[in-house]
Design an enzyme around this catalytic site. Structure first.
Site, PDB file in Angstrom:
ATOM      1  N   LYS A 220       0.874  -1.180   0.000  1.00 19.01           N
ATOM      2  CA  LYS A 220       0.000   0.000   0.000  1.00 19.01           C
ATOM      3  C   LYS A 220       0.906   1.224   0.000  1.00 19.01           C
ATOM      4  O   LYS A 220       1.676   1.435   0.948  1.00 19.01           O
ATOM      5  CB  LYS A 220      -0.891  -0.005   1.242  1.00 19.01           C
ATOM      6  CG  LYS A 220      -1.871   1.158   1.283  1.00 19.01           C
ATOM      7  CD  LYS A 220      -2.763   1.076   2.529  1.00 19.01           C
ATOM      8  CE  LYS A 220      -3.650   2.297   2.644  1.00 19.01           C
ATOM      9  NZ  LYS A 220      -3.746   2.781   4.034  1.00 19.01           N
ATOM     10  N   HIS A 239      -4.635   2.522  14.575  1.00 19.47           N
ATOM     11  CA  HIS A 239      -4.994   1.115  14.333  1.00 19.47           C
ATOM     12  C   HIS A 239      -3.795   0.237  14.674  1.00 19.47           C
ATOM     13  O   HIS A 239      -2.674   0.727  14.790  1.00 19.47           O
ATOM     14  CB  HIS A 239      -5.355   0.902  12.855  1.00 19.47           C
ATOM     15  CG  HIS A 239      -4.181   1.123  11.927  1.00 19.47           C
ATOM     16  ND1 HIS A 239      -3.728   2.385  11.608  1.00 19.47           N
ATOM     17  CD2 HIS A 239      -3.341   0.257  11.297  1.00 19.47           C
ATOM     18  CE1 HIS A 239      -2.674   2.287  10.810  1.00 19.47           C
ATOM     19  NE2 HIS A 239      -2.404   0.999  10.609  1.00 19.47           N
ATOM     20  N   ASP A 241      -1.914  -3.177  12.901  1.00 17.96           N
ATOM     21  CA  ASP A 241      -1.967  -3.880  11.618  1.00 17.96           C
ATOM     22  C   ASP A 241      -2.449  -5.310  11.848  1.00 17.96           C
ATOM     23  O   ASP A 241      -1.990  -5.974  12.775  1.00 17.96           O
ATOM     24  CB  ASP A 241      -0.569  -3.900  10.961  1.00 17.96           C
ATOM     25  CG  ASP A 241      -0.176  -2.530  10.407  1.00 17.96           C
ATOM     26  OD1 ASP A 241      -1.007  -1.603  10.425  1.00 17.96           O
ATOM     27  OD2 ASP A 241       0.978  -2.400   9.947  1.00 17.96           O
ATOM     28  N   HIS A 295      -0.798   2.467  16.144  1.00 19.28           N
ATOM     29  CA  HIS A 295      -0.061   3.547  15.466  1.00 19.28           C
ATOM     30  C   HIS A 295      -0.978   4.336  14.551  1.00 19.28           C
ATOM     31  O   HIS A 295      -2.104   3.922  14.273  1.00 19.28           O
ATOM     32  CB  HIS A 295       1.130   2.959  14.695  1.00 19.28           C
ATOM     33  CG  HIS A 295       0.766   1.931  13.666  1.00 19.28           C
ATOM     34  ND1 HIS A 295       0.470   0.625  13.982  1.00 19.28           N
ATOM     35  CD2 HIS A 295       0.638   2.011  12.315  1.00 19.28           C
ATOM     36  CE1 HIS A 295       0.185  -0.052  12.882  1.00 19.28           C
ATOM     37  NE2 HIS A 295       0.267   0.779  11.850  1.00 19.28           N
TER      38      HIS A 295
HETATM   39  O1  AKG Z   1       2.391   5.967   6.683  1.00 26.91           O
HETATM   40  C1  AKG Z   1       2.686   5.473   7.768  1.00 26.91           C
HETATM   41  O2  AKG Z   1       3.659   5.833   8.401  1.00 26.91           O
HETATM   42  C2  AKG Z   1       1.843   4.393   8.385  1.00 26.91           C
HETATM   43  C3  AKG Z   1       0.809   3.802   7.487  1.00 26.91           C
HETATM   44  C4  AKG Z   1       0.107   2.659   8.127  1.00 26.91           C
HETATM   45  O3  AKG Z   1       0.126   2.485   9.312  1.00 26.91           O
HETATM   46  C5  AKG Z   1      -0.620   1.683   7.308  1.00 26.91           C
HETATM   47  O4  AKG Z   1      -0.753   1.893   6.078  1.00 26.91           O
HETATM   48  O5  AKG Z   1      -1.081   0.657   7.881  1.00 26.91           O
HETATM   49 FE   FE2 Z   2      -0.477   0.432   9.882  1.00 23.32          FE
END
Ligand code: AKG
Ligand code: FE2
Length: 361
Positions: A220, A239, A241, A295
């Site tokens: 992503k 959230h 992961d 995070h």
């Molecule tokens: O861009 C970020 O530093 C974190 C993105 C994130 O936590 C995610 O895409 O699950």
């Molecule tokens: Fe994340």
């Protein structure tokens, strides 16, 4: 009969470049959350060397012929996984030149005009989540995030659908395929170290989440435009992961925050590193010994931020995830019920909907 055309979601990039000075209300976080928000650059400046910081783990030791050096390296990674559940890894052995090219092709795609990127728009309504997208409001509050993204499967190669990958810039596909292969090697290395850290044989965790054939790697690319009111918005909301491991690369603009010790701590940008999260899946298998940390990402006024997250996930329905019997004892009973990855995701969504429903408006 004319078919009904779903309006495309508004792209945050288009909003940001329209020159607005205040953000639409859908992007404004609830008041309770706003106290802790701010411009990512201001937060990074405040980062003080005496406060807690995301650990840095040097993987070089794991390649040593000396067993004691390897054991020390495993111990460091294990500590980081238990205490933080997130760490910067250095000496991961992915050529730095390749990483720079990954950054270039991703930026190259997002540098295209929005109309051109729309050709790659995903179709969430029909279940096609791969492609260019932005968050759709999925609850009553209509809350949105200050980012657009590109999402697609990158490994195993035979499960990828190249027709859903960007064709521009022209070396996007070649570079991303190469990166996926190199990163897959690091996945195996991390999983064997993490297995050893739990006193298990090296191949255990990898086998439990699907091995070379079944473990999926999804990329992503998060694209966070400049935001005129970063103290009111979030790039990605808080959230954990759901993955087993998540690897994160950035364009060296700060933004990621970790909820550690009751406070939001911003991650420093460490040159030549990759940031790795322990995801929910490893938290479950390790019966909570390894943490999946909460995070989120902040945005800023000055610079576009781009991050590349690669989520390593077990197959959705064929594996039941539960604490490994080796790690369940009378003193440490199972903390998680058995669930497939799909059930785990559904359970989280359900919990979140309940929270939204009961939270004061
Ligand atoms: O861009 C970020 O530093 C974190 C993105 C994130 O936590 C995610 O895409 O699950
Ligand atoms: Fe994340």
């Amino acid at each position: 009969m004319p078919t009904e055309i779903m309006p495309l979601p508004e792209r945050v990039e288009s909003l940001a470049s329209s020159g607005l000075t205040t953000i639409p209300k859908e992007y404004v976080r609830p008041e309770s959350e706003r106290d802790s928000l701010g411009d990512a650059f201001d937060e990074a400046m405040k980062l003080n060397s005496s406060g807690p910081q995301v650990p840095v783990v040097d993987l070089a030791g794991f390649d040593s012929p000396d067993e004691a050096v390897r054991a020390k390296c495993v111990e460091e990674l294990k500590k980081a996984a238990e205490d933080w559940g997130v760490m910067h890894i250095v000496n991961h052995r992915i050529p730095l030149e390749l990483i720079d090219r990954v950054r270039e092709v991703g930026k190259g795609f997002f540098d295209l005009p929005v109309e051109q990127k729309e050709k790659y728009a995903n179709d969430q309504a029909s279940g096609e989540i791969q492609g260019y997208g932005s968050k759709l409001a999925n609850n009553e509050s209509g809350q949105l995030e200050w980012e657009d993204y590109y999402f697609h499967l990158i490994f195993p190669e035979e499960k990828t659908n190249l027709s859903l990958w960007p064709k521009e810039p022209e070396d996007y596909i070649e570079v991303t395929k190469e990166f996926a292969k190199e990163l897959r090697v690091v996945v195996t290395k991390m999983l064997s170290m993490l297995s050893q850290g739990l006193g298990l044989e090296s191949g255990k965790l990898e086998k439990e989440i699907g091995g070379m054939e079944e473990l999926l790697m999804q990329m992503k690319i998060n694209y966070y435009p400049k935001c005129p009111q970063p103290e009111l918005a979030l790039g990605v909301e808080a959230h954990t992961d759901v993955s087993s491991l998540t690897f994160l690369l950035t364009n060296m603009v700060p933004g990621l925050q970790l909820y550690y010790g009751g406070k939001w701590v911003i991650a420093q940008c460490v040159p030549d590193s990759l940031l790795v999260h322990i995801g929910d899946t490893l938290e479950i298998l390790s019966n909570g010994r390894y943490r999946s940390i909460l995070h989120r990402s902040l945005v800023n006024k000055e610079r576009v931020r781009i991050s590349w997250a690669v989520f390593c996930e077990p197959p959705k329905e064929t594996i039941v995830l539960k604490p490994l019997p080796e790690l369940v004892t009378e003193a440490a009973p199972a903390k998680f019920p058995p669930r497939t990855f799909k059930q785990h995701i559904q359970h989280k969504l359900f919990k979140k909907t309940q929270e939204d429903f009961t939270s004061p408006k």
